[in-house]
Design a protein around this motif. Structure first.
Motif, PDB file in Angstrom:
ATOM      1  N   MET A   1      48.793  48.434  33.943  1.00  0.00           N
ATOM      2  CA  MET A   1      47.431  48.882  33.410  1.00  0.00           C
ATOM      3  C   MET A   1      46.286  47.829  33.898  1.00  0.00           C
ATOM      4  SD  MET A   1      46.733  48.532  29.254  1.00  0.00           S
ATOM      5  CE  MET A   1      47.495  50.054  28.704  1.00  0.00           C
ATOM      6  N   LYS A   2      45.184  48.425  34.062  1.00  0.00           N
ATOM      7  CA  LYS A   2      43.974  47.787  34.620  1.00  0.00           C
ATOM      8  C   LYS A   2      43.157  47.457  33.295  1.00  0.00           C
ATOM      9  CE  LYS A   2      40.859  47.837  38.464  1.00  0.00           C
ATOM     10  NZ  LYS A   2      40.337  48.401  39.418  1.00  0.00           N
ATOM     11  N   LEU A   3      42.726  45.959  33.284  1.00  0.00           N
ATOM     12  CA  LEU A   3      41.714  45.758  32.249  1.00  0.00           C
ATOM     13  C   LEU A   3      40.505  45.210  32.834  1.00  0.00           C
ATOM     14  CD1 LEU A   3      44.490  43.157  30.568  1.00  0.00           C
ATOM     15  CD2 LEU A   3      43.986  45.548  29.973  1.00  0.00           C
ATOM     16  N   THR A  23      50.371  34.043  31.286  1.00  0.00           N
ATOM     17  CA  THR A  23      51.068  33.860  30.057  1.00  0.00           C
ATOM     18  C   THR A  23      51.700  34.943  29.475  1.00  0.00           C
ATOM     19  OG1 THR A  23      49.237  33.529  28.730  1.00  0.00           O
ATOM     20  CG2 THR A  23      50.136  31.383  29.650  1.00  0.00           C
ATOM     21  N   PHE A  24      50.837  36.308  29.536  1.00  0.00           N
ATOM     22  CA  PHE A  24      51.232  37.453  28.791  1.00  0.00           C
ATOM     23  C   PHE A  24      52.051  38.183  29.519  1.00  0.00           C
ATOM     24  CE2 PHE A  24      47.108  36.081  27.067  1.00  0.00           C
ATOM     25  CZ  PHE A  24      47.391  36.179  26.116  1.00  0.00           C
ATOM     26  N   GLY A  25      52.287  38.174  30.968  1.00  0.00           N
ATOM     27  CA  GLY A  25      53.213  38.935  31.698  1.00  0.00           C
ATOM     28  C   GLY A  25      52.876  38.825  33.334  1.00  0.00           C
ATOM     29  N   GLU A  26      53.321  39.818  34.045  1.00  0.00           N
ATOM     30  CA  GLU A  26      53.128  39.804  35.473  1.00  0.00           C
ATOM     31  C   GLU A  26      51.900  40.575  35.785  1.00  0.00           C
ATOM     32  OE1 GLU A  26      55.052  41.598  39.254  1.00  0.00           O
ATOM     33  OE2 GLU A  26      56.402  41.572  37.527  1.00  0.00           O
ATOM     34  N   ILE A  27      51.072  39.819  36.660  1.00  0.00           N
ATOM     35  CA  ILE A  27      49.756  40.245  36.904  1.00  0.00           C
ATOM     36  C   ILE A  27      50.192  40.884  38.429  1.00  0.00           C
ATOM     37  CG2 ILE A  27      47.530  39.705  37.988  1.00  0.00           C
ATOM     38  CD1 ILE A  27      47.797  37.122  35.864  1.00  0.00           C
ATOM     39  N   THR A  28      49.640  42.172  38.788  1.00  0.00           N
ATOM     40  CA  THR A  28      50.191  42.688  40.088  1.00  0.00           C
ATOM     41  C   THR A  28      48.793  42.585  40.924  1.00  0.00           C
ATOM     42  OG1 THR A  28      49.124  44.918  39.206  1.00  0.00           O
ATOM     43  CG2 THR A  28      51.668  44.459  38.928  1.00  0.00           C
ATOM     44  N   ALA A  29      47.585  42.465  40.436  1.00  0.00           N
ATOM     45  CA  ALA A  29      46.310  42.036  41.183  1.00  0.00           C
ATOM     46  C   ALA A  29      45.361  41.630  40.179  1.00  0.00           C
ATOM     47  CB  ALA A  29      45.922  43.552  41.809  1.00  0.00           C
ATOM     48  N   PHE A  30      44.415  40.796  40.599  1.00  0.00           N
ATOM     49  CA  PHE A  30      43.129  40.540  39.803  1.00  0.00           C
ATOM     50  C   PHE A  30      42.147  40.258  40.677  1.00  0.00           C
ATOM     51  CE2 PHE A  30      45.063  36.380  40.869  1.00  0.00           C
ATOM     52  CZ  PHE A  30      44.001  35.782  40.872  1.00  0.00           C
ATOM     53  N   ASN A  31      40.977  40.208  40.396  1.00  0.00           N
ATOM     54  CA  ASN A  31      39.620  40.297  41.233  1.00  0.00           C
ATOM     55  C   ASN A  31      38.595  39.590  40.106  1.00  0.00           C
ATOM     56  OD1 ASN A  31      37.695  40.638  43.124  1.00  0.00           O
ATOM     57  ND2 ASN A  31      37.261  42.440  42.572  1.00  0.00           N
ATOM     58  N   VAL A  47      41.826  42.734  36.134  1.00  0.00           N
ATOM     59  CA  VAL A  47      43.075  42.178  36.031  1.00  0.00           C
ATOM     60  C   VAL A  47      44.036  43.462  35.846  1.00  0.00           C
ATOM     61  CG1 VAL A  47      44.887  40.929  35.048  1.00  0.00           C
ATOM     62  CG2 VAL A  47      42.751  40.040  34.947  1.00  0.00           C
ATOM     63  N   GLU A  48      45.063  43.513  36.596  1.00  0.00           N
ATOM     64  CA  GLU A  48      46.072  44.600  36.551  1.00  0.00           C
ATOM     65  C   GLU A  48      47.425  43.930  36.225  1.00  0.00           C
ATOM     66  OE1 GLU A  48      46.364  47.818  39.518  1.00  0.00           O
ATOM     67  OE2 GLU A  48      44.401  47.164  40.471  1.00  0.00           O
ATOM     68  N   MET A  49      48.046  44.454  35.329  1.00  0.00           N
ATOM     69  CA  MET A  49      49.160  44.011  34.603  1.00  0.00           C
ATOM     70  C   MET A  49      50.294  44.933  34.774  1.00  0.00           C
ATOM     71  SD  MET A  49      47.970  41.618  31.545  1.00  0.00           S
ATOM     72  CE  MET A  49      49.588  40.510  31.710  1.00  0.00           C
ATOM     73  N   LYS A  50      51.392  44.624  35.153  1.00  0.00           N
ATOM     74  CA  LYS A  50      52.643  45.519  35.486  1.00  0.00           C
ATOM     75  C   LYS A  50      53.186  46.146  34.238  1.00  0.00           C
ATOM     76  CE  LYS A  50      56.999  45.709  37.664  1.00  0.00           C
ATOM     77  NZ  LYS A  50      58.153  44.872  38.307  1.00  0.00           N
ATOM     78  N   ASN A  51      53.210  45.484  32.945  1.00  0.00           N
ATOM     79  CA  ASN A  51      53.580  46.171  31.878  1.00  0.00           C
ATOM     80  C   ASN A  51      52.371  46.454  30.965  1.00  0.00           C
ATOM     81  OD1 ASN A  51      54.519  45.813  28.979  1.00  0.00           O
ATOM     82  ND2 ASN A  51      56.589  45.950  29.941  1.00  0.00           N
ATOM     83  N   GLY A  52      52.358  47.535  30.427  1.00  0.00           N
ATOM     84  CA  GLY A  52      51.318  48.301  29.578  1.00  0.00           C
ATOM     85  C   GLY A  52      51.239  47.296  28.205  1.00  0.00           C
ATOM     86  N   GLU A  53      52.582  46.954  27.573  1.00  0.00           N
ATOM     87  CA  GLU A  53      52.617  46.323  26.355  1.00  0.00           C
ATOM     88  C   GLU A  53      52.052  44.770  26.473  1.00  0.00           C
ATOM     89  OE1 GLU A  53      56.682  46.534  24.888  1.00  0.00           O
ATOM     90  OE2 GLU A  53      56.681  48.675  24.710  1.00  0.00           O
TER      91      GLU A  53
END
Length: 78
Positions: A1-3, A23-31, A47-53
């Motif tokens: 999920m991209k934030l 601290t919330f989970g795995e980051i797959t990408a950020f800029n 920020v892109e995180m692997k897990n939506g929850e």
């Protein structure tokens, strides 16, 4: 999920931004969007995180958090 993360302090570094979210989970990408002329942050990033929850938890906990006197805004990027 991209934030999208808005209203960040201009002094914030990419490492600082990553530390906010890891601290919330795995980051797959950020800029962290930078100003080419000054080399400083433009005050927003993605920020892109692997897990939506985990991404939803990051939004819940970080949206409105005060960093260096600024209340950041975190929401889903479309």
């Amino acid at each position: 999920m991209k934030l999208i993360v808005l209203n960040l302090p201009r002094s914030l570094s990419e490492a600082d931004m990553a530390n906010l979210f890891k601290t919330f989970g795995e980051i797959t990408a950020f800029n962290l969007v930078m100003d080419d002329e000054t080399g400083s942050s433009k005050g927003f990033g993605f920020v892109e995180m692997k897990n939506g929850e985990e991404a939803e938890k990051a939004i819940e906990d970080l949206h409105g958090k005060k960093i260096e006197g600024r209340r950041i805004r975190v929401k889903t990027a479309h």
